[in-house]
Design a protein around this motif. Structure first.
Motif, PDB file in Angstrom:
ATOM      1  N   ARG A   1      16.170 -28.266 -10.209  1.00 15.57           N
ATOM      2  CA  ARG A   1      16.560 -27.793  -8.744  1.00 15.57           C
ATOM      3  C   ARG A   1      15.078 -26.797  -8.623  1.00 15.57           C
ATOM      4  O   ARG A   1      14.932 -25.858  -9.087  1.00 15.57           O
ATOM      5  CB  ARG A   1      17.730 -27.305  -8.791  1.00 15.57           C
ATOM      6  N   THR A   2      14.360 -27.304  -7.560  1.00 13.96           N
ATOM      7  CA  THR A   2      13.292 -26.604  -7.193  1.00 13.96           C
ATOM      8  C   THR A   2      13.669 -24.874  -6.795  1.00 13.96           C
ATOM      9  O   THR A   2      14.726 -24.871  -6.249  1.00 13.96           O
ATOM     10  CB  THR A   2      12.602 -26.989  -5.832  1.00 13.96           C
ATOM     11  N   SER A   3      12.941 -23.999  -7.265  1.00  8.12           N
ATOM     12  CA  SER A   3      13.299 -22.671  -7.018  1.00  8.12           C
ATOM     13  C   SER A   3      12.165 -22.088  -6.144  1.00  8.12           C
ATOM     14  O   SER A   3      11.078 -22.478  -5.972  1.00  8.12           O
ATOM     15  CB  SER A   3      13.242 -22.013  -8.241  1.00  8.12           C
ATOM     16  N   THR A   4      12.838 -21.116  -5.192  1.00  5.92           N
ATOM     17  CA  THR A   4      11.705 -20.207  -4.625  1.00  5.92           C
ATOM     18  C   THR A   4      12.115 -18.692  -4.905  1.00  5.92           C
ATOM     19  O   THR A   4      13.234 -18.295  -4.988  1.00  5.92           O
ATOM     20  CB  THR A   4      12.046 -20.485  -2.975  1.00  5.92           C
ATOM     21  N   LEU A   5      11.082 -17.878  -4.834  1.00  9.42           N
ATOM     22  CA  LEU A   5      11.136 -16.336  -4.855  1.00  9.42           C
ATOM     23  C   LEU A   5      10.264 -15.749  -3.907  1.00  9.42           C
ATOM     24  O   LEU A   5       9.171 -16.073  -3.640  1.00  9.42           O
ATOM     25  CB  LEU A   5      10.660 -16.194  -6.316  1.00  9.42           C
ATOM     26  N   THR A   6      10.677 -14.701  -2.982  1.00 10.86           N
ATOM     27  CA  THR A   6       9.993 -13.732  -2.294  1.00 10.86           C
ATOM     28  C   THR A   6      10.032 -12.508  -2.685  1.00 10.86           C
ATOM     29  O   THR A   6      10.827 -11.847  -3.854  1.00 10.86           O
ATOM     30  CB  THR A   6      10.705 -13.621  -0.768  1.00 10.86           C
ATOM     31  N   VAL A   7       9.230 -11.560  -2.092  1.00  6.77           N
ATOM     32  CA  VAL A   7       8.995 -10.190  -2.557  1.00  6.77           C
ATOM     33  C   VAL A   7       8.570  -9.284  -1.186  1.00  6.77           C
ATOM     34  O   VAL A   7       7.780  -9.802  -0.399  1.00  6.77           O
ATOM     35  CB  VAL A   7       8.042 -10.028  -3.699  1.00  6.77           C
ATOM     36  N   ASN A   8       8.972  -8.247  -1.017  1.00  7.70           N
ATOM     37  CA  ASN A   8       8.380  -7.231  -0.114  1.00  7.70           C
ATOM     38  C   ASN A   8       8.495  -5.877  -0.808  1.00  7.70           C
ATOM     39  O   ASN A   8       9.473  -5.532  -1.171  1.00  7.70           O
ATOM     40  CB  ASN A   8       9.363  -7.425   1.267  1.00  7.70           C
ATOM     41  N   ALA A   9       7.328  -5.391  -0.695  1.00  9.86           N
ATOM     42  CA  ALA A   9       7.316  -3.898  -1.184  1.00  9.86           C
ATOM     43  C   ALA A   9       6.852  -3.057   0.170  1.00  9.86           C
ATOM     44  O   ALA A   9       6.135  -3.411   0.688  1.00  9.86           O
ATOM     45  CB  ALA A   9       6.125  -3.746  -2.230  1.00  9.86           C
ATOM     46  N   SER A  10       7.708  -1.920   0.223  1.00 10.83           N
ATOM     47  CA  SER A  10       7.305  -1.053   1.471  1.00 10.83           C
ATOM     48  C   SER A  10       7.931   0.439   1.008  1.00 10.83           C
ATOM     49  O   SER A  10       8.573   0.554  -0.118  1.00 10.83           O
ATOM     50  CB  SER A  10       8.474  -1.443   2.586  1.00 10.83           C
ATOM     51  N   PRO A  11       7.476   1.532   1.590  1.00 10.58           N
ATOM     52  CA  PRO A  11       6.581   1.162   2.838  1.00 10.58           C
ATOM     53  C   PRO A  11       4.995   0.976   2.415  1.00 10.58           C
ATOM     54  O   PRO A  11       4.716   1.070   1.317  1.00 10.58           O
ATOM     55  CB  PRO A  11       6.714   2.589   3.482  1.00 10.58           C
ATOM     56  N   GLU A  12       4.256   0.661   3.632  1.00 14.12           N
ATOM     57  CA  GLU A  12       2.821   0.178   3.538  1.00 14.12           C
ATOM     58  C   GLU A  12       2.242   0.853   4.619  1.00 14.12           C
ATOM     59  O   GLU A  12       2.504   0.455   5.687  1.00 14.12           O
ATOM     60  CB  GLU A  12       2.714  -1.171   3.257  1.00 14.12           C
ATOM     61  N   PRO A  13       1.064   1.933   4.407  1.00 11.55           N
ATOM     62  CA  PRO A  13       1.062   2.527   3.034  1.00 11.55           C
ATOM     63  C   PRO A  13       1.924   3.380   2.595  1.00 11.55           C
ATOM     64  O   PRO A  13       2.832   3.749   3.326  1.00 11.55           O
ATOM     65  CB  PRO A  13      -0.254   3.347   3.382  1.00 11.55           C
ATOM     66  N   VAL A  14       1.661   4.028   1.493  1.00 12.43           N
ATOM     67  CA  VAL A  14       2.585   5.016   1.082  1.00 12.43           C
ATOM     68  C   VAL A  14       1.871   6.166   0.377  1.00 12.43           C
ATOM     69  O   VAL A  14       0.597   5.949  -0.059  1.00 12.43           O
ATOM     70  CB  VAL A  14       3.381   4.258  -0.105  1.00 12.43           C
ATOM     71  N   LYS A  15       2.374   7.402   0.318  1.00 12.64           N
ATOM     72  CA  LYS A  15       1.665   8.470  -0.470  1.00 12.64           C
ATOM     73  C   LYS A  15       1.812   8.258  -1.927  1.00 12.64           C
ATOM     74  O   LYS A  15       2.754   7.724  -2.164  1.00 12.64           O
ATOM     75  CB  LYS A  15       2.383   9.562   0.292  1.00 12.64           C
ATOM     76  N   LYS A  16       0.804   8.806  -2.570  1.00 18.08           N
ATOM     77  CA  LYS A  16       0.847   8.847  -3.881  1.00 18.08           C
ATOM     78  C   LYS A  16       2.116   9.551  -4.650  1.00 18.08           C
ATOM     79  O   LYS A  16       2.215  10.793  -4.025  1.00 18.08           O
ATOM     80  CB  LYS A  16      -0.552   9.205  -4.682  1.00 18.08           C
ATOM     81  N   GLY A  17       2.892   9.176  -5.375  1.00 16.25           N
ATOM     82  CA  GLY A  17       4.066   9.733  -5.940  1.00 16.25           C
ATOM     83  C   GLY A  17       5.290   9.401  -4.964  1.00 16.25           C
ATOM     84  O   GLY A  17       6.282   9.796  -5.438  1.00 16.25           O
ATOM     85  N   GLY A  18       5.080   8.656  -4.059  1.00 18.47           N
ATOM     86  CA  GLY A  18       6.200   8.322  -3.095  1.00 18.47           C
ATOM     87  C   GLY A  18       6.927   7.062  -3.548  1.00 18.47           C
ATOM     88  O   GLY A  18       6.551   6.619  -4.743  1.00 18.47           O
ATOM     89  N   THR A  19       8.047   6.822  -3.180  1.00 20.81           N
ATOM     90  CA  THR A  19       8.915   5.770  -3.537  1.00 20.81           C
ATOM     91  C   THR A  19       8.471   4.395  -2.732  1.00 20.81           C
ATOM     92  O   THR A  19       8.539   4.556  -1.694  1.00 20.81           O
ATOM     93  CB  THR A  19      10.080   6.262  -3.481  1.00 20.81           C
ATOM     94  N   ILE A  20       8.467   3.405  -3.787  1.00 22.85           N
ATOM     95  CA  ILE A  20       8.084   2.318  -3.079  1.00 22.85           C
ATOM     96  C   ILE A  20       9.662   1.356  -3.603  1.00 22.85           C
ATOM     97  O   ILE A  20       9.976   1.096  -4.579  1.00 22.85           O
ATOM     98  CB  ILE A  20       7.175   1.509  -3.753  1.00 22.85           C
ATOM     99  N   THR A  21      10.146   0.726  -2.289  1.00 25.21           N
ATOM    100  CA  THR A  21      11.094  -0.131  -2.569  1.00 25.21           C
ATOM    101  C   THR A  21      10.729  -1.593  -2.714  1.00 25.21           C
ATOM    102  O   THR A  21      10.043  -2.092  -1.628  1.00 25.21           O
ATOM    103  CB  THR A  21      12.337   0.058  -1.466  1.00 25.21           C
TER     104      THR A  21
END
Length: 305
Positions: A201-221
């Protein structure tokens, strides 16, 4: 299911009788071949008593002196929710001197079955007969295709995984499209266990990393979603409870490294957080399994300032 519906309507000698009747055969060669060869496993696939040497019922087809070997097929095939996948195969057909594989009413073709040869749960066939070229007086090299139509009900979700290859042949011996055919003159050969392949069964996968830009040491979700083909709804559905790796590739590098492994939620969603350090790309990666192929999301770039 389309294949099952065709097969369930016929069995044994009655199957051949129905198939050779002109009214029962479709106008195009692809459909007629699918119908004709589709009846063979139904006739001989559940017990096979009709074609066992020495026990053939009166008026049943005879056991054709044909065997198959050297079957070649790919390791795995991905089928989307509405895909038509045409699988090329090749095999060797060995026959007795009394079998004319060049006759216009001789047909052979490959197929795949799910489960055991004697009690399969599903099978898929080709739209057209295989083509064969003689390599000796009793051996022919054959090439054919197995066609899968997800949108027309060829598959159920439980069918994903391992399938077994088989081949069959029908020698109509002048009984093709005859109003009142002599079934006993029709020869049938049917052989399973020739090779293994995966139908996935064909699969698909997505991704989104934010915020963009981000300060060094900040949290990326980092969020995403893993989905796979649902052959019963003809759409993509959530793939739940699966291990997926979050990976990172530093800007200027060509290599992803795994940050951590998480599981998809009950809706197939993914979510985790990381600390921003350097510019780079985040992606999710699914390793795949026998029912579902591996897939990587395209990397999402994050500018760290």
């Amino acid at each position: 299911m389309r294949t099952r519906a065709t097969l369930a309507a016929v069995s044994g000698a009655l199957a051949v009788a129905a198939l050779v009747a002109p009214a029962a055969r479709a106008a195009d060669s692809g459909s007629s071949h699918r119908a004709a060869l589709g009846a063979v496993p139904q006739a001989s696939g559940h017990g096979r008593t009709a074609f066992t040497a020495g026990t053939r019922a009166a008026g049943a087809p005879y056991e054709l002196n044909v065997t198959f070997s050297n079957f070649k097929i790919g390791k795995a095939y991905k089928v989307g929710p509405t895909s038509h996948v045409s699988i090329p195969v090749s095999y060797t057909l060995t026959h007795g001197a009394d079998v004319d594989v060049t006759a216009p009413d001789f047909e052979t073709g490959p197929y795949l079955y799910k489960g055991s040869f004697d009690d399969w749960s599903n099978l898929v066939l080709g739209d057209a007969a295989a083509t064969c070229s003689a390599t000796s007086s009793t051996v022919a090299a054959c090439k054919g295709r197995i066609d899968i139509y997800a949108a027309y009900g060829d598959l159920e979700n439980a069918d994903a995984g391992s399938w077994t290859a088989a081949a069959e042949a029908i020698d109509w011996n002048g009984q093709l499209d005859v109003t009142d055919p002599d079934i006993s003159k029709i020869g049938i050969a049917d052989q399973g266990g020739l090779a293994k392949t995966l139908v996935q069964r064909t699969s698909t996968l997505t991704v989104n990393a934010s915020p963009e830009p981000v300060k060094k040491g900040g949290t990326i979700t980092v969020t995403g979603k893993l989905s796979r083909a649902n052959w019963e709804t003809n759409k993509y559905g959530n793939y739940t409870g699966q291990s997926v790796k979050l990976q990172f590739r530093k800007k200027g590098s060509s290599t992803y490294t795994t940050v951590r492994t998480i599981r998809t939620s009950s809706t197939g969603n993914l979510k985790t957080t990381v600390k921003a350090s350097v510019d780079g790309y985040y992606r999710y990666a699914f390793a795949g399994n026998t029912t579902t192929p591996a897939v990587n999301a395209a990397g999402d770039f994050v500018d760290v300032r």
